[in-house]
Design an enzyme around this catalytic site. Sequence first.
Site, PDB file in Angstrom:
ATOM      1  N   CYS A   2       0.823  -1.214   0.000  1.00 49.24           N
ATOM      2  CA  CYS A   2       0.000   0.000   0.000  1.00 49.24           C
ATOM      3  C   CYS A   2       0.860   1.269   0.000  1.00 49.24           C
ATOM      4  CB  CYS A   2      -0.851   0.048   1.253  1.00 49.24           C
ATOM      5  SG  CYS A   2      -1.833  -1.411   1.533  1.00 49.24           S
ATOM      6  N   ARG A  27       4.981   0.284  -6.171  1.00 41.07           N
ATOM      7  CA  ARG A  27       4.997  -0.532  -4.954  1.00 41.07           C
ATOM      8  C   ARG A  27       4.091  -1.750  -5.071  1.00 41.07           C
ATOM      9  NH1 ARG A  27       6.590   2.738  -0.303  1.00 41.07           N
ATOM     10  NH2 ARG A  27       5.262   1.536   1.060  1.00 41.07           N
ATOM     11  N   TRP A  73      -2.943  -2.633  -1.366  1.00 43.04           N
ATOM     12  CA  TRP A  73      -2.538  -4.006  -1.690  1.00 43.04           C
ATOM     13  C   TRP A  73      -3.246  -4.864  -0.657  1.00 43.04           C
ATOM     14  CZ3 TRP A  73       0.388  -8.145   0.345  1.00 43.04           C
ATOM     15  CH2 TRP A  73       0.894  -9.051  -0.597  1.00 43.04           C
ATOM     16  N   ASN A  99      -1.821   2.095   5.969  1.00 42.76           N
ATOM     17  CA  ASN A  99      -0.982   0.982   5.506  1.00 42.76           C
ATOM     18  C   ASN A  99      -0.653   0.140   6.722  1.00 42.76           C
ATOM     19  OD1 ASN A  99      -0.898   2.256   3.087  1.00 42.76           O
ATOM     20  ND2 ASN A  99       1.274   2.826   3.194  1.00 42.76           N
ATOM     21  N   GLY A 100      -0.551  -1.163   6.517  1.00 40.81           N
ATOM     22  CA  GLY A 100      -0.169  -2.043   7.618  1.00 40.81           C
ATOM     23  C   GLY A 100      -1.284  -3.001   7.965  1.00 40.81           C
ATOM     24  N   GLU A 479      18.130 -16.594  -8.942  1.00 43.21           N
ATOM     25  CA  GLU A 479      17.682 -15.245  -9.284  1.00 43.21           C
ATOM     26  C   GLU A 479      17.045 -15.226 -10.684  1.00 43.21           C
ATOM     27  OE1 GLU A 479      16.940 -12.684  -7.874  1.00 43.21           O
ATOM     28  OE2 GLU A 479      17.052 -11.056  -9.314  1.00 43.21           O
ATOM     29  N   LYS A 483      13.208 -14.090 -11.490  1.00 55.52           N
ATOM     30  CA  LYS A 483      12.850 -13.018 -12.434  1.00 55.52           C
ATOM     31  C   LYS A 483      11.791 -13.526 -13.404  1.00 55.52           C
ATOM     32  CE  LYS A 483      13.940 -10.397 -10.807  1.00 55.52           C
ATOM     33  NZ  LYS A 483      14.652  -9.948  -9.665  1.00 55.52           N
ATOM     34  N   GLU A 486       8.266 -14.210 -11.662  1.00 60.12           N
ATOM     35  CA  GLU A 486       7.474 -13.089 -11.149  1.00 60.12           C
ATOM     36  C   GLU A 486       6.863 -12.225 -12.243  1.00 60.12           C
ATOM     37  OE1 GLU A 486       9.577 -10.553  -8.378  1.00 60.12           O
ATOM     38  OE2 GLU A 486      11.430 -10.719  -9.501  1.00 60.12           O
ATOM     39  N   HIS A 502      18.703 -35.965  -8.281  1.00 60.22           N
ATOM     40  CA  HIS A 502      18.216 -36.485  -7.003  1.00 60.22           C
ATOM     41  C   HIS A 502      16.713 -36.270  -6.855  1.00 60.22           C
ATOM     42  CE1 HIS A 502      22.235 -37.466  -5.771  1.00 60.22           C
ATOM     43  NE2 HIS A 502      22.637 -36.242  -6.090  1.00 60.22           N
ATOM     44  N   LYS A 597       6.444  -3.848  -4.485  1.00 57.31           N
ATOM     45  CA  LYS A 597       7.859  -3.464  -4.518  1.00 57.31           C
ATOM     46  C   LYS A 597       8.431  -3.383  -3.105  1.00 57.31           C
ATOM     47  CE  LYS A 597      11.548  -2.058  -6.637  1.00 57.31           C
ATOM     48  NZ  LYS A 597      12.302  -3.128  -7.326  1.00 57.31           N
TER      49      LYS A 597
HETATM   50  C1  F6R Z   1      12.125  -9.565  -6.711  1.00 56.23           C
HETATM   51  C2  F6R Z   1      12.282  -8.629  -5.612  1.00 56.23           C
HETATM   52  C3  F6R Z   1      11.965  -9.119  -4.255  1.00 56.23           C
HETATM   53  C4  F6R Z   1      12.704  -8.306  -3.187  1.00 56.23           C
HETATM   54  C5  F6R Z   1      12.227  -8.719  -1.785  1.00 56.23           C
HETATM   55  C6  F6R Z   1      12.998  -8.013  -0.706  1.00 56.23           C
HETATM   56  O1  F6R Z   1      12.465  -9.008  -7.928  1.00 56.23           O
HETATM   57  O2  F6R Z   1      12.596  -7.484  -5.796  1.00 56.23           O
HETATM   58  O3  F6R Z   1      12.217 -10.483  -4.124  1.00 56.23           O
HETATM   59  O4  F6R Z   1      14.071  -8.521  -3.317  1.00 56.23           O
HETATM   60  O5  F6R Z   1      10.872  -8.454  -1.662  1.00 56.23           O
HETATM   61  O6  F6R Z   1      12.881  -6.635  -0.851  1.00 56.23           O
HETATM   62  P1  F6R Z   1      13.967  -5.651  -0.271  1.00 56.23           P
HETATM   63  O7  F6R Z   1      15.220  -5.875  -1.025  1.00 56.23           O
HETATM   64  O8  F6R Z   1      13.408  -4.289  -0.475  1.00 56.23           O
HETATM   65  O9  F6R Z   1      14.119  -6.015   1.180  1.00 56.23           O
END
Ligand code: F6R
Length: 602
Positions: A2, A27, A73, A99-100, A479, A483, A486, A502, A597
């Site tokens: 949010c 976000r 959110w 928010n929260g 990673e 990517k 997501e 395995h 985000k």
């Molecule tokens: C994926 C991504 C997330 C963040 C995770 C932690 O592309 O960005 O997996 O890495 O939510 O976020 P931060 O780094 O802000 O603690």
Amino acid sequence: MCGIVGVVGSKNAKNILLNGLHKLEYRGYDSAGIMISSEEGMYVTKTAGRVAELEALVSDREDNGTGIGHTRWATHGEPTENNAHPHLSKSGRYGLVHNGVIENFEWLRETYLSDVKLNGDTDSEIIVEVVDYFSKQGLSTLAAFTKMLQEVKGSYALALIDVTDDSKIYLAKNKSPLLVGLADGYNLVGSDAMAMINETDRFVEIMDGEKIVLTANEMVILNQDNQEITRDFYVAEIDANDTEKGLYPHYMLKEIDEQPAVMRTLVQEYVTPNGESTIDSDIIEEMAKSDRIYIVGCGTSWHAGLVGQKMIEKLTNIPVEVHLASEMGYDMPILSKNPFFIFLTQSGETADSRQVLVKINELNLPTLTITNVKGSTLSREATYTLLLHAGPEIAVASTKAYTSQITVMLFLAKALGEKLGQQKAKELDVVHELGIVASAMESLVADKDHYAALSEKFLLDSRNAFYIGRGLDYAVSLEGALKLKEISYIQAEGFAAGELKHGTIALIEDGTPVVALISNEEMGSHTRGNIKEVESRGAKTLVVALEGLEKETDDIVLPHVHQLVTPLVTVIPLQLLAYYASLQRDLDVDKPRNLAKSVTVE
Ligand code: F6R
């Protein structure tokens, strides 16, 4: 997660709020709304859709200068118009954005609101009604707001407007981010600086437990004992132009392309022209005393931590453990005698990571936050901070923050290793090696058509995909798979190449895409064997190999770089493959479904 934006005292309130909401879109959210004062009273507009849809719905009545806006959110209750914020109390007196997560919302409802029929299913609607309840008992708005805060348990960032007096916005926070922005003749509030960056670069932090009464020309901060305190503003380093896409179709592509420049910026920030480290010597001295380093993070940051682990161990000889914050918060490992903690978090606001930091702070142990956001919660609450200097990262899928995290850990490992007299650290010329990395990145990002074609060939019709590698390539496989999943919604998993046989190899069938990474000679030769194993079971393989280790049939050859920094280049094709896979499926690259985000709830 949010987002909140608010403004008091500007003739341009509606545009400021809508622009702020656009800036907060990165976000992640599923509904949006605003509440603005006008001569005819407050008007509230909400939608279970995007900010652009909200914009089309907002009336063009002349506004009176004060308002609050929100992107939601969903946590409690579906993403519907009813559940969208702002919430207006039944009496129409108070409007609130939150928010929260309010933990004791059921108790609040039963205790104070048994005869109120609520509109939606959110915990947030309950708190605005509780303020209204206390106000009806005869309390002033500030006293009613304060009393509500005394009753509420959970995490919150709140902005409240009393409809009968639109010269003020009441603010409070606990564990959720909230920041005041100071402009000329009017003031702002936002859940991050991005929401206000077009209006000001002067910000004041709000601490947990404080209340703020914000007017056009004044910010009154009240601490937990209701005493007025003062705090200076700081000037943010963000350039409003950095937050624009420019000619790019998506932020993600822009941010992928920015990585070579970020490498060069980091060299300037972390190394003096004489080749000395700029890292605060207190950090290095504290780390040199430690017998074990613990890296904590989530998602992409955790993946960067896996790379950092190998760099730090190789250059310093200090053992390193990497932990998922969401696990460590509830299941603390046995700590060494002299531990040192590194929190990796691009946003600096991740609730899971913060929960661990709070526990480590209770133990009075030294901590370092590596973050992209100056003044963020995890930065403020750790002993030390190092910044990523990556510039704002808007796309939900992290790219340049990941490579910056790895690079900052490399500078750290080098400085610490040198301090400890480690030969490998002394010999490593980071400036030279990162120069080569930046050029390698440049040549990789210039070859976009190649990745678009590979993505079409390997991923367009796929429902799943596997990424394999060994050592650092394994860390990057995780990673690369994250990517892809997501933003393309293809089920993708990263594996240590030797682990496939395995169990997971049972999933390989005709046409299953397997992306294999080879950047180390010895381990790569074993990965070649694993490639044969999956190919003989029908997999179509996409091989990414470092120059010098390639075979004629490999799909991507990476320019040669130092062994320790291969993740900085191996990841680039994987970011681009994910980008094109999402684009070719016609998906929202920058704002994937269900994701946020800045993950500010547990
Ligand atoms: C994926 C991504 C997330 C963040 C995770 C932690 O592309 O960005 O997996 O890495 O939510 O976020 P931060 O780094 O802000 O603690």
